[in-house]
Scaffold this motif. Structure first.
Motif, short mmCIF file in Angstrom:
data_model
loop_
_atom_site.label_atom_id
_atom_site.label_comp_id
_atom_site.label_asym_id
_atom_site.label_seq_id
_atom_site.Cartn_x
_atom_site.Cartn_y
_atom_site.Cartn_z
N THR A 194 28.65 57.84 24.40
CA THR A 194 29.65 58.10 23.34
C THR A 194 30.72 58.78 23.45
OG1 THR A 194 27.43 58.40 21.96
CG2 THR A 194 29.50 59.46 21.12
N GLN A 195 32.07 58.35 22.79
CA GLN A 195 33.43 58.86 23.17
C GLN A 195 33.57 59.90 22.04
OE1 GLN A 195 35.98 55.35 24.12
NE2 GLN A 195 34.20 54.27 23.05
N PHE A 196 33.93 61.12 22.50
CA PHE A 196 34.38 62.27 21.66
C PHE A 196 35.84 62.26 21.92
CE2 PHE A 196 29.95 62.93 21.80
CZ PHE A 196 29.55 63.17 20.11
N LEU A 197 36.73 61.72 21.03
CA LEU A 197 38.19 61.87 21.04
C LEU A 197 39.08 62.64 20.56
CD1 LEU A 197 38.49 57.62 20.84
CD2 LEU A 197 37.97 59.27 22.82
N GLU A 198 39.78 63.00 21.19
CA GLU A 198 41.18 64.09 20.79
C GLU A 198 42.33 63.37 20.67
OE1 GLU A 198 43.64 67.71 22.87
OE2 GLU A 198 41.66 66.92 23.88
N ASP A 199 43.05 63.55 19.64
CA ASP A 199 44.34 62.74 19.21
C ASP A 199 45.57 63.15 20.36
OD1 ASP A 199 45.77 61.00 17.48
OD2 ASP A 199 47.05 62.90 17.32
N GLU A 200 45.68 64.52 20.57
CA GLU A 200 46.89 64.86 21.29
C GLU A 200 46.83 64.44 22.66
OE1 GLU A 200 49.19 68.95 21.57
OE2 GLU A 200 47.08 69.13 22.40
N VAL A 201 45.86 63.97 23.51
CA VAL A 201 45.83 63.40 24.54
C VAL A 201 45.87 61.97 24.69
CG1 VAL A 201 45.05 65.57 25.80
CG2 VAL A 201 43.51 63.66 25.05
N ILE A 202 45.67 61.44 23.62
CA ILE A 202 45.50 60.00 23.37
C ILE A 202 46.86 59.23 23.00
CG2 ILE A 202 44.54 57.97 22.24
CD1 ILE A 202 41.84 59.46 22.11
N GLY A 203 47.59 59.93 22.14
CA GLY A 203 48.73 59.33 21.56
C GLY A 203 48.48 58.10 21.19
N ASP A 204 49.68 57.15 21.59
CA ASP A 204 49.47 55.66 21.12
C ASP A 204 48.60 54.76 21.99
OD1 ASP A 204 51.52 56.02 19.50
OD2 ASP A 204 53.25 55.76 20.47
N HIS A 205 47.57 55.20 22.46
CA HIS A 205 46.68 54.54 23.47
C HIS A 205 45.29 54.54 23.04
CE1 HIS A 205 50.20 54.20 26.08
NE2 HIS A 205 50.28 55.69 26.24
N TYR A 206 45.16 54.45 21.57
CA TYR A 206 43.95 54.24 21.02
C TYR A 206 43.18 52.84 21.48
CZ TYR A 206 43.58 58.67 18.55
OH TYR A 206 43.52 59.86 18.17
N ASP A 207 44.12 51.92 21.90
CA ASP A 207 43.63 50.55 22.09
C ASP A 207 42.59 50.57 23.34
OD1 ASP A 207 43.88 47.62 21.56
OD2 ASP A 207 44.71 47.48 23.82
N TYR A 208 42.94 51.63 24.46
CA TYR A 208 42.15 51.74 25.47
C TYR A 208 40.64 51.74 24.85
CZ TYR A 208 39.91 53.74 29.61
OH TYR A 208 39.18 53.68 30.67
N PHE A 209 40.61 52.94 24.04
CA PHE A 209 39.20 53.39 23.55
C PHE A 209 38.47 52.42 22.60
CE2 PHE A 209 41.87 56.81 24.89
CZ PHE A 209 41.09 57.42 25.71
N ARG A 210 39.57 51.69 21.92
CA ARG A 210 38.88 50.36 20.98
C ARG A 210 38.11 49.43 22.24
NH1 ARG A 210 43.24 48.90 19.45
NH2 ARG A 210 43.33 49.80 17.16
N ARG A 211 38.80 49.21 23.22
CA ARG A 211 38.25 48.14 24.18
C ARG A 211 36.76 48.59 24.71
NH1 ARG A 211 42.56 46.86 28.61
NH2 ARG A 211 40.95 45.50 29.34
N LEU A 212 36.68 49.97 24.82
CA LEU A 212 35.44 50.67 25.03
C LEU A 212 34.41 50.39 24.12
CD1 LEU A 212 36.64 53.80 27.16
CD2 LEU A 212 35.31 51.68 28.12
#
Length: 348
Positions: A194-212
């Motif tokens: 399970t991925q617990f995601l924080e916006d500040e360190v992801i920025g424009d790169h949500y596609d990486y976590f979409r792939r996971l």
């Protein structure tokens, strides 16, 4: 463009006027209670001026300061010290999201098997044998191993899962490292987490976590900017938690129901805000993966139902090891202690 958020008791609006934080928080909570979008806050910017500000202009970096800025609903630059190997794909439509307790679209492995695992892939990733498939998910989920009896209006806190199955649950926090090789590793091994995601360190790169996620790995909420929540007032915590819910909906079309507070710190306001944002469970952990191996909050080994905390990390934070090296070391320890890695959402 990011805006200055909390400064000496006031907030500077996009028009340059200052609004007291108390008035802003009151307006924010009233609009949420009125059923309006959490990401629209109408504030008085001057005697006869009103400013409509997106939730991206409300976050605060708090004591956990990192390079970058909170993105809110607007696209932002990558805030972490690492960048993904590619750019994010197109954003999904902002239609009604779906609960993150349901499987993502796309092919999934049959229940009870390591999802998508490829034969002999374990050798590529430094393991001496395949991962043990977890048992078939229980037909009836076990009672929550809550740290105290559930209270109406508050999220339920759990540190482990009440099961006798020899399974543990892997969770990964934040999103600082975006190593493409980890996507390959997770796919090859059929590794559930399970991925617990924080916006500040992801920025424009949500596609990486979409792939996971497309591999079957669900997503939870880890706030906008990773502040220490305990001790902050309700409105501040509501913004950090609901703001990230809105970002995950906007970026990925999701409505997560699991929340992890930064540092594992929380108070009653945290549990109330999480529940009000649609997050019914606060997930802590008993074991944590550090650069030198697993450490435990109590005892000296894994137990059935343990939740393991790890982070998206790279060589600069892992003493030169890569994200995939860390995961391999973790899996070796899990195997050595005779456990399988199961999907948390199958049990809670």
């Amino acid at each position: 463009m990011a805006h200055s958020l909390r400064s000496q008791g006031s907030i500077r609006t996009p028009l340059g006027a200052r609004v007291g934080t108390t008035e802003l928080k009151i307006a924010f909570v009233m609009m949420i209670k009125a059923g309006l979008s959490r990401c629209l806050v109408l504030t008085a910017a001057a005697a006869a001026t009103a400013v409509l500000a997106g939730c991206g202009a409300l976050g605060a970096s708090g004591p956990h300061t990192r390079t970058g800025k909170a993105a809110g609903l607007l696209p932002s630059a990558s805030a972490g010290p690492h960048t993904a190997s590619g750019t994010s794909g197109p954003l999904p439509s902002s239609g009604s999201g779906h609960a993150e307790g349901t499987p993502p679209s796309g092919p999934m492995a049959a229940p009870g098997s390591a999802p998508g695992a490829f034969p002999d892939a374990y050798r590529r990733w430094g393991l001496d044998r395949p991962l043990t498939p977890p048992p078939r998910p229980p037909r009836v989920k076990p009672p929550l191993a809550a740290m105290w009896p559930p209270v109406p209006g508050l999220a339920t806190v759990l540190r482990r899962v009440a099961t006798t199955d020899r399974v543990v649950f892997l969770t990964l926090d934040d999103g600082i490292e975006k190593d493409p090789a980890f996507i390959d590793q997770a796919r090859d091994l059929g590794l559930p987490f399970t991925q617990f995601l924080e916006d500040e360190v992801i920025g424009d790169h949500y596609d990486y976590f979409r792939r996971l996620r497309e591999l079957g790995n669900r997503i939870g909420n880890h706030t906008l900017t990773h502040p220490k929540l305990a001790g902050e007032d309700y409105a501040f915590q509501l913004h950090e938690i609901c703001g990230q819910q809105d970002v995950l909906h906007y970026r990925l079309g999701l409505e997560p129901h699991l929340f992890r507070p930064p540092y594992g710190d929380y108070d009653w306001n945290t549990l109330r805000a999480a529940a009000d944002c649609g997050l019914g469970k606060v997930v802590l952990w008993r074991a944590e993966m550090e650069p030198d191996g697993l450490v435990y909050r109590s005892g000296s080994g894994l137990r059935p139902g343990d939740i393991i905390l790890a982070h998206f990390r790279g060589p600069d934070m892992l003493k030169g090891a890569t994200m995939t090296d860390m995961i391999t070391s973790l899996l070796r320890e899990v195997q050595a202690q005779g456990f399988a890695v199961a999907r948390l959402e199958d049990y809670i």
